[in-house]
Design a protein around this motif. Structure first.
Motif, PDB file in Angstrom:
ATOM      1  N   LYS A 222       0.809  -1.217   0.000  1.00 36.52           N
ATOM      2  CA  LYS A 222       0.000   0.000   0.000  1.00 36.52           C
ATOM      3  C   LYS A 222       0.846   1.273   0.000  1.00 36.52           C
ATOM      4  O   LYS A 222       0.329   2.366  -0.283  1.00 36.52           O
ATOM      5  N   LEU A 223       2.159   1.139   0.327  1.00 38.50           N
ATOM      6  CA  LEU A 223       3.041   2.303   0.354  1.00 38.50           C
ATOM      7  C   LEU A 223       3.762   2.529  -0.969  1.00 38.50           C
ATOM      8  O   LEU A 223       4.545   3.471  -1.099  1.00 38.50           O
ATOM      9  N   LEU A 224       3.536   1.669  -1.954  1.00 38.18           N
ATOM     10  CA  LEU A 224       4.156   1.857  -3.266  1.00 38.18           C
ATOM     11  C   LEU A 224       3.498   3.018  -4.002  1.00 38.18           C
ATOM     12  O   LEU A 224       2.306   3.275  -3.825  1.00 38.18           O
ATOM     13  N   PRO A 225       4.245   3.728  -4.844  1.00 41.99           N
ATOM     14  CA  PRO A 225       5.681   3.585  -5.095  1.00 41.99           C
ATOM     15  C   PRO A 225       6.505   4.139  -3.926  1.00 41.99           C
ATOM     16  O   PRO A 225       6.089   5.073  -3.260  1.00 41.99           O
ATOM     17  N   MET A 226       7.672   3.519  -3.716  1.00 44.92           N
ATOM     18  CA  MET A 226       8.554   3.917  -2.617  1.00 44.92           C
ATOM     19  C   MET A 226       9.976   4.073  -3.128  1.00 44.92           C
ATOM     20  O   MET A 226      10.499   3.181  -3.808  1.00 44.92           O
ATOM     21  N   VAL A 227      10.596   5.209  -2.808  1.00 48.48           N
ATOM     22  CA  VAL A 227      12.008   5.400  -3.124  1.00 48.48           C
ATOM     23  C   VAL A 227      12.825   4.443  -2.280  1.00 48.48           C
ATOM     24  O   VAL A 227      12.671   4.388  -1.055  1.00 48.48           O
TER      25      VAL A 227
END
Length: 321
Positions: free
Chosen positions: A58-63
């Motif tokens: 659920k936190l995508l996209p993520m650096v």
């Protein structure tokens, strides 16, 4: 902002979810500061994030990225401490139930800039290159805490490192040797064992090989495949420090050996800001630097990830901005 991001996750093909592209920088939490990244170093943590471990979809996209060195807006050259604790936490931040690493909840370091709490900055020694500084993050801090905080190893003792030539393993060898410890390593690949010896290990052994004598401490990150050997390699009263279990964590506990020989089994995860500061000073005094396998510009970060995933890297894989 150009960055290497996890946009999808796949246990079988982790790099299929890697995207290197421009994107919005994201919101900046109050009280955090910007670091313009000069170099960042990859870790296997980044591959695990792409596989779906530790990074919620659920936190995508993520650096991606935990480790970096760069310059603040007021001109300070700094290293970034990756452990982000709760705002109201005091004491050892690795014990904070709400702690995270950069790239788990907040954007990571594989970007043109990263925002971190002001307390998470460590001054970069003036004589160090940015490549050297960025490489002294996750793996070396993990190794430092294992050896000196958890095992409380002292000069003259013998320490066995299970698994040769990995990031944490090579850091353990370098730090331990510089501190006057006799460092032994094991490994399945003779070439990697030879590499560990070339980097400062006193002796190398095949995985599971009978040792010439019992050791004072074992540094364990392999897990099920080496656990029995680790327990039986210890002298009475010795210590095993565990920072991972890459071959599985369901090894038989061998409790009869643990209680009869009064062994200590300690877990260890990353390290504190204070430990990071001490480690940097120690490395400066002893002129220690991680081996660098390869350096890649940020637009070609995929090649850096391919190198890391290949298992052939001999030292840190570094990305420059």
């Amino acid at each position: 902002m150009l960055a290497a991001r996890a946009v999808r996750q796949s246990a079988e093909e982790p790099l299929s979810g890697l995207e290197v592209a421009d994107g919005p920088p994201g919101a900046v939490p109050e009280g955090w500061v910007r670091v313009r990244v000069r170099t960042a170093a990859l870790n296997h943590h980044d591959l695990w994030s792409l596989r779906g471990a530790g990074l919620p979809a659920k936190l995508l996209p993520m650096v991606l990225g935990c480790d970096a060195a760069g310059v603040t807006d007021d001109g300070r050259e700094v290293l970034v401490h990756a452990v982000v604790s709760s705002d109201d936490w005091r004491g050892d931040e690795t014990l904070d139930p709400g702690r995270t690493l950069l790239s788990e909840l907040h954007p990571g370091t594989l970007a043109e800039e990263v925002f971190v709490p002001a307390r998470n900055l460590v001054a970069k020694p003036a004589s160090w290159t940015f490549e050297r500084a960025a490489s002294l993050g996750t793996a070396w801090l993990t190794a430092y805490r294992m050896l000196f905080t958890q095992a409380q190893a002292t000069p003259g003792q013998t320490v066995l490192v299970q698994g040769a030539a990995g990031g944490v393993s090579s850091a353990l060898v370098a730090l331990g040797s510089a501190a006057g410890l006799r460092m032994w390593v094991t490994g399945r690949d003779p070439e990697r064992v030879e590499q560990a010896v070339a980097w400062g290990a006193d002796r190398g052994f095949a995985a599971g090989e009978r040792l010439p004598e019992k050791v004072d401490a074992v540094m364990e990150s392999v897990g099920k495949a080496t656990w029995q050997h680790s327990v039986r390699a210890l002298r009475p009263g010795g210590t095993i420090v565990v920072c991972g279990a890459t071959t599985g964590g369901d090894a038989p506990a061998q409790l009869e050996h643990v209680f009869f020989r009064q062994l200590r089994v300690l877990g260890s995860t990353m390290g504190t800001l204070e430990e990071f500061q001490r480690m940097v000073r120690f490395c400066e005094l002893r002129d220690l630097a991680p081996a660098v396998d390869s350096v890649h510009p940020l637009p070609e970060a995929r090649a850096a990830f391919e190198r890391l995933e290949s298992g052939q890297a001999r030292g840190k894989v570094v990305v420059t901005v």
